[in-house]
Scaffold this motif. Sequence first.
Motif, short mmCIF file in Angstrom:
data_model
loop_
_atom_site.label_atom_id
_atom_site.label_comp_id
_atom_site.label_asym_id
_atom_site.label_seq_id
_atom_site.Cartn_x
_atom_site.Cartn_y
_atom_site.Cartn_z
N ASP A 123 58.42 56.55 48.17
CA ASP A 123 59.21 55.88 49.22
C ASP A 123 58.32 55.32 50.33
N VAL A 124 57.01 55.48 50.20
CA VAL A 124 56.08 54.97 51.21
C VAL A 124 55.40 53.70 50.70
N VAL A 125 54.78 53.79 49.54
CA VAL A 125 54.23 52.62 48.86
C VAL A 125 55.05 52.47 47.58
N PRO A 126 56.04 51.56 47.59
CA PRO A 126 56.95 51.47 46.45
C PRO A 126 56.22 51.30 45.12
N TYR A 127 56.78 51.96 44.09
CA TYR A 127 56.19 51.92 42.76
C TYR A 127 55.92 50.49 42.30
N LYS A 128 56.85 49.58 42.59
CA LYS A 128 56.68 48.20 42.10
C LYS A 128 55.46 47.51 42.73
N ILE A 129 55.07 47.96 43.92
CA ILE A 129 53.85 47.40 44.54
C ILE A 129 52.61 47.91 43.80
N GLY A 130 52.64 49.17 43.40
CA GLY A 130 51.54 49.72 42.61
C GLY A 130 51.42 49.01 41.27
N GLU A 131 52.57 48.77 40.66
CA GLU A 131 52.63 48.10 39.36
C GLU A 131 52.11 46.66 39.48
N LYS A 132 52.54 46.00 40.54
CA LYS A 132 52.12 44.61 40.78
C LYS A 132 50.61 44.53 41.04
N SER A 133 50.08 45.52 41.73
CA SER A 133 48.64 45.57 42.00
C SER A 133 47.85 45.70 40.69
N ALA A 134 48.35 46.56 39.81
CA ALA A 134 47.69 46.72 38.51
C ALA A 134 47.72 45.40 37.74
N HIS A 135 48.85 44.73 37.80
CA HIS A 135 49.01 43.44 37.12
C HIS A 135 48.06 42.39 37.71
N SER A 136 47.98 42.33 39.04
CA SER A 136 47.08 41.38 39.71
C SER A 136 45.62 41.61 39.32
N LEU A 137 45.22 42.87 39.27
CA LEU A 137 43.84 43.19 38.89
C LEU A 137 43.59 42.77 37.45
N ASN A 138 44.57 43.05 36.61
CA ASN A 138 44.45 42.72 35.20
C ASN A 138 44.29 41.23 34.96
N ILE A 139 45.14 40.43 35.59
CA ILE A 139 45.03 38.98 35.37
C ILE A 139 43.80 38.39 36.04
N ALA A 140 43.24 39.11 37.03
CA ALA A 140 42.01 38.64 37.67
C ALA A 140 40.79 38.94 36.78
N GLY A 147 44.68 34.83 45.20
CA GLY A 147 43.43 34.11 45.06
C GLY A 147 42.29 34.90 44.43
N LEU A 148 42.55 36.18 44.11
CA LEU A 148 41.48 37.00 43.55
C LEU A 148 41.02 36.48 42.20
N ARG A 149 41.98 36.10 41.37
CA ARG A 149 41.64 35.62 40.03
C ARG A 149 40.69 34.42 40.09
N ASN A 150 41.01 33.48 40.98
CA ASN A 150 40.16 32.28 41.11
C ASN A 150 38.75 32.64 41.56
N LYS A 151 38.65 33.58 42.51
CA LYS A 151 37.33 33.99 43.01
C LYS A 151 36.50 34.63 41.90
N ILE A 152 37.17 35.47 41.09
CA ILE A 152 36.45 36.18 40.02
C ILE A 152 36.05 35.21 38.91
N GLN A 153 36.99 34.33 38.53
CA GLN A 153 36.75 33.49 37.35
C GLN A 153 35.72 32.39 37.56
N VAL A 154 35.41 32.04 38.82
CA VAL A 154 34.41 30.98 39.03
C VAL A 154 33.00 31.48 38.79
N SER A 155 32.80 32.80 38.73
CA SER A 155 31.47 33.35 38.53
C SER A 155 31.42 34.18 37.26
N HIS A 156 30.51 33.80 36.36
CA HIS A 156 30.34 34.54 35.11
C HIS A 156 29.98 35.99 35.39
N GLU A 157 29.09 36.19 36.37
CA GLU A 157 28.66 37.54 36.74
C GLU A 157 29.82 38.38 37.28
N ALA A 158 30.61 37.77 38.15
CA ALA A 158 31.76 38.49 38.73
C ALA A 158 32.75 38.86 37.63
#
Length: 172
Positions: A116-133, A87-98
Amino acid sequence: GFDAGELSEESPDDWEGLDASAAHIANFLSTEPSDVKVGIGGFSMGAAMALYSATACALGRYGNGIPYPINLRAVVGLSGWLPGSRGLRNKIQVSHEAARRAASLPILLSHGTCDDVVPYKIGEKSAHSLNIAGFWNLTFKNYEGIGHYTVPKEMDEVCNWLTTKLCLEGSR
């Protein structure tokens, strides 16, 4: 602190804990003089906190609706993850300022491929989520064969990145 829970897409985020921790850090940073360029960085759970703070800064408020008090100039997340990506993308995109704040905030993420603690793919997915937001000023670096720890090369690259992004050349 806050409860990281099980690191998966389905896991509930501890919003109250996240807001409390982010507010604690922001309140501490808000005592800095106005000419100081303020950034947040962290490792593992600290990185999750830094990324949550980045989203609060872009949105201009915490998850609980209280205004976010500081203007972050840079965010660094090492071996971490993004809480609350749904839901981050929706929250960001509704506000021009955000959207404007998200697009301009420099973020550096780095992750070891053998974490082996925070799997690499979770880090990668987080970067992707931020990017599309809409966090487009984002750099994602991977460290081949590195586990859940930092290495000198990574720290050097963090320093170089901060120096460049915050225009600190000549101030050392």
